[in-house]
Enzyme design. Structure first.
Site, PDB file in Angstrom:
ATOM      1  N   PHE A   1       8.459  -3.921   6.817  1.00 36.92           N
ATOM      2  CA  PHE A   1       7.580  -4.962   6.287  1.00 36.92           C
ATOM      3  C   PHE A   1       6.188  -4.780   6.856  1.00 36.92           C
ATOM      4  O   PHE A   1       6.014  -4.579   8.052  1.00 36.92           O
ATOM      5  CB  PHE A   1       8.104  -6.353   6.666  1.00 36.92           C
ATOM      6  CG  PHE A   1       7.228  -7.476   6.178  1.00 36.92           C
ATOM      7  CD1 PHE A   1       7.137  -7.776   4.831  1.00 36.92           C
ATOM      8  CD2 PHE A   1       6.475  -8.222   7.074  1.00 36.92           C
ATOM      9  CE1 PHE A   1       6.319  -8.814   4.379  1.00 36.92           C
ATOM     10  CE2 PHE A   1       5.665  -9.256   6.637  1.00 36.92           C
ATOM     11  CZ  PHE A   1       5.586  -9.559   5.287  1.00 36.92           C
ATOM     12  N   VAL A   2       5.206  -4.842   5.967  1.00 37.66           N
ATOM     13  CA  VAL A   2       3.798  -4.847   6.356  1.00 37.66           C
ATOM     14  C   VAL A   2       3.191  -6.120   5.785  1.00 37.66           C
ATOM     15  O   VAL A   2       3.343  -6.405   4.584  1.00 37.66           O
ATOM     16  CB  VAL A   2       3.057  -3.594   5.832  1.00 37.66           C
ATOM     17  CG1 VAL A   2       1.564  -3.678   6.144  1.00 37.66           C
ATOM     18  CG2 VAL A   2       3.665  -2.330   6.433  1.00 37.66           C
TER      19      VAL A   2
ATOM     20  N   GLY B   1      -2.403   2.157   5.523  1.00 38.14           N
ATOM     21  CA  GLY B   1      -1.655   3.342   5.932  1.00 38.14           C
ATOM     22  C   GLY B   1      -0.549   3.063   6.927  1.00 38.14           C
ATOM     23  O   GLY B   1       0.146   3.989   7.353  1.00 38.14           O
TER      24      GLY B   1
ATOM     25  N   ASN C   1      11.570  -4.643  -6.740  1.00 34.60           N
ATOM     26  CA  ASN C   1      10.422  -4.403  -5.859  1.00 34.60           C
ATOM     27  C   ASN C   1       9.732  -3.081  -6.230  1.00 34.60           C
ATOM     28  O   ASN C   1       9.774  -2.104  -5.483  1.00 34.60           O
ATOM     29  CB  ASN C   1      10.881  -4.414  -4.403  1.00 34.60           C
ATOM     30  CG  ASN C   1       9.727  -4.471  -3.432  1.00 34.60           C
ATOM     31  OD1 ASN C   1       8.573  -4.280  -3.805  1.00 34.60           O
ATOM     32  ND2 ASN C   1      10.046  -4.727  -2.180  1.00 34.60           N
TER      33      ASN C   1
ATOM     34  N   GLY D   1       2.390   1.483   6.526  1.00 32.36           N
ATOM     35  CA  GLY D   1       3.721   1.779   5.993  1.00 32.36           C
ATOM     36  C   GLY D   1       4.049   3.258   6.078  1.00 32.36           C
ATOM     37  O   GLY D   1       5.132   3.642   6.529  1.00 32.36           O
TER      38      GLY D   1
ATOM     39  N   TYR E   1       7.939   4.485  -1.880  1.00 32.94           N
ATOM     40  CA  TYR E   1       8.977   5.391  -1.384  1.00 32.94           C
ATOM     41  C   TYR E   1       8.987   6.704  -2.164  1.00 32.94           C
ATOM     42  O   TYR E   1       9.158   7.779  -1.575  1.00 32.94           O
ATOM     43  CB  TYR E   1      10.350   4.722  -1.433  1.00 32.94           C
ATOM     44  CG  TYR E   1      10.453   3.511  -0.528  1.00 32.94           C
ATOM     45  CD1 TYR E   1       9.878   3.492   0.738  1.00 32.94           C
ATOM     46  CD2 TYR E   1      11.128   2.368  -0.950  1.00 32.94           C
ATOM     47  CE1 TYR E   1       9.966   2.389   1.561  1.00 32.94           C
ATOM     48  CE2 TYR E   1      11.228   1.250  -0.127  1.00 32.94           C
ATOM     49  CZ  TYR E   1      10.640   1.267   1.131  1.00 32.94           C
ATOM     50  OH  TYR E   1      10.730   0.175   1.946  1.00 32.94           O
TER      51      TYR E   1
END
Length: 165
Positions: free
Chosen positions: A90-91, A99, A128, A101, A135
């Site tokens: 989580f960010v 950057g 999501n 993540g 990803y």
């Protein structure tokens, strides 16, 4: 954010209240706030007690707490090797795009390689799309032929109480 300073560090017991807060923020983002019932005491025991079951990396942007990654080891019978499983990443929204993540994921990948892991895996909610896109951008491949199965609460206890199947 050209001159952004990103730092990643292992969490310590003093970070437990921050970890719990980040978990709550993640649960709100995932539309599951009522499911986030972990307490500071439970997190302290599970993360830093006599037998820790998971680890946490904390990410900071310009000295401010900005996100976290909670992970643990699993095992692949097919590979005969342990793997690294990312339970949560989580960010905080105000720090996305800096950057962090990618840095957290790269740090976890390095840990997996250093620890001799054959895999680095995680799950993502199918709605999501921003995370799925992220990803894919770092080289992850979806395992669409697999579905997660779960037993919890009453169903878990009912199965555990059965003598025969």
């Amino acid at each position: 954010m050209t001159d952004t300073l990103i730092a990643i560090r292992p969490a310590t017991p003093d970070d437990v209240p921050l970890i719990r807060q980040l978990i709550v923020e993640l649960a709100e983002y995932e539309r599951m706030r009522d499911a986030a019932v972990a307490t500071d005491a439970a997190l302290r025991e599970q993360l830093f007690g006599a037998q820790p079951v998971a680890e946490v990396l904390l990410g900071e942007v310009d000295g401010q707490p900005a996100g976290f990654a909670l992970f643990f080891h699993n095992f692949s019978t097919f590979l005969g090797q342990r793997g690294l499983y990312l339970e949560d990443l989580f960010v905080r929204p105000q720090f996305r795009g800096a950057g962090l993540g990618k840095r957290l994921m790269a740090t976890l990948a390095r840990l997996a390689v250093q620890r001799g892991c054959g895999r680095f895996e995680w799950s993502v909610l199918d709605w999501n799309t921003p995370s799925i896109g992220f990803y894919r951008s770092i080289g992850a491949v979806g395992m669409d032929e697999w579905t997660v199965q779960r037993l919890q609460g009453d169903a878990l206890h009912a199965l555990a109480a059965r003598d025969e199947l």
